[in-house]
Design a protein around this motif. Structure first.
Motif, PDB file in Angstrom:
ATOM      1  N   GLY A 163     -16.398  41.875  19.437  1.00  0.00           N
ATOM      2  CA  GLY A 163     -15.051  41.959  18.900  1.00  0.00           C
ATOM      3  C   GLY A 163     -14.015  42.289  19.961  1.00  0.00           C
ATOM      4  O   GLY A 163     -12.905  41.765  19.939  1.00  0.00           O
ATOM      5  N   ILE A 189     -17.095  36.842  15.619  1.00  0.00           N
ATOM      6  CA  ILE A 189     -18.053  36.948  14.519  1.00  0.00           C
ATOM      7  C   ILE A 189     -19.239  36.009  14.726  1.00  0.00           C
ATOM      8  O   ILE A 189     -20.393  36.455  14.625  1.00  0.00           O
ATOM      9  N   VAL A 202     -19.517  43.521  10.742  1.00  0.00           N
ATOM     10  CA  VAL A 202     -18.613  44.651  10.481  1.00  0.00           C
ATOM     11  C   VAL A 202     -18.112  45.236  11.799  1.00  0.00           C
ATOM     12  O   VAL A 202     -16.929  45.526  11.950  1.00  0.00           O
ATOM     13  N   SER A 210     -17.699  43.719  14.617  1.00  0.00           N
ATOM     14  CA  SER A 210     -16.775  42.805  15.297  1.00  0.00           C
ATOM     15  C   SER A 210     -15.357  42.905  14.742  1.00  0.00           C
ATOM     16  O   SER A 210     -14.407  42.486  15.391  1.00  0.00           O
ATOM     17  N   MET A 211     -15.232  43.473  13.575  1.00  0.00           N
ATOM     18  CA  MET A 211     -13.909  43.607  12.972  1.00  0.00           C
ATOM     19  C   MET A 211     -13.124  44.791  13.524  1.00  0.00           C
ATOM     20  O   MET A 211     -12.035  45.099  13.031  1.00  0.00           O
ATOM     21  N   ASN A 264      -8.624  43.846  15.310  1.00  0.00           N
ATOM     22  CA  ASN A 264      -7.815  43.346  14.207  1.00  0.00           C
ATOM     23  C   ASN A 264      -6.349  43.469  14.600  1.00  0.00           C
ATOM     24  O   ASN A 264      -6.050  43.967  15.684  1.00  0.00           O
TER      25      ASN A 264
END
Length: 136
Positions: free
Chosen positions: A8, A17, A36, A38-39, A42
């Motif tokens: 990420g 992802i 999760v 990799s998020m 944002n």
């Protein structure tokens, strides 16, 4: 989780992802946890990670912190974005990004490891308690 965090934060250009899933399959890790993780990158955290990557990369390459902050300020005010592709911005960013992604990957590995371990202990205690009550 750590695989996803690293994928990420690294500049994967929208492939964070899929790469997290690929590496989790290769390393036989949990795919959901990798997604999760990799998020972490944002719209709210991206400026923080980009700035930290450039700042840390500049320090790694021997630039003084005050000079780095001045460069960032000058870039924002001048709008000279052609410098982004040059060694003034890109090289420090890449060096710093590798360091930042490694640091966060290692940190999230240990955090998620401890959380999973704690969850398993709680789950085992509940099971033992239930089995004890069934025996009575």
């Amino acid at each position: 989780m750590a695989i996803g965090v690293v994928m990420g934060i690294l500049p994967t250009f929208g492939l964070g992802i899929p790469l997290a899933i690929l590496f989790s399959i290769i390393l036989k890790a949990n795919r959901v946890s990798a997604v999760v993780g990799s998020m972490i990158m944002n719209p709210w955290t991206t400026p923080v990670f980009w700035g930290a990557s450039y700042f840390i990369g500049s320090l790694i390459l021997g630039k003084k912190a005050a000079d780095t902050l001045r460069d960032i300020s000058n870039l924002r005010s001048s709008g000279n974005w052609s410098a982004v592709l040059g060694k003034e911005i890109l090289v420090p960013y890449i060096f710093g990004n590798i360091a930042v992604s490694a640091l966060f990957g290692i940190t999230f590995y240990f955090i998620s490891y401890e959380l999973v371990k704690a969850y398993r202990i709680v789950k085992m205690k509940r099971r033992m308690k239930r089995l004890h009550h069934e025996d009575l």
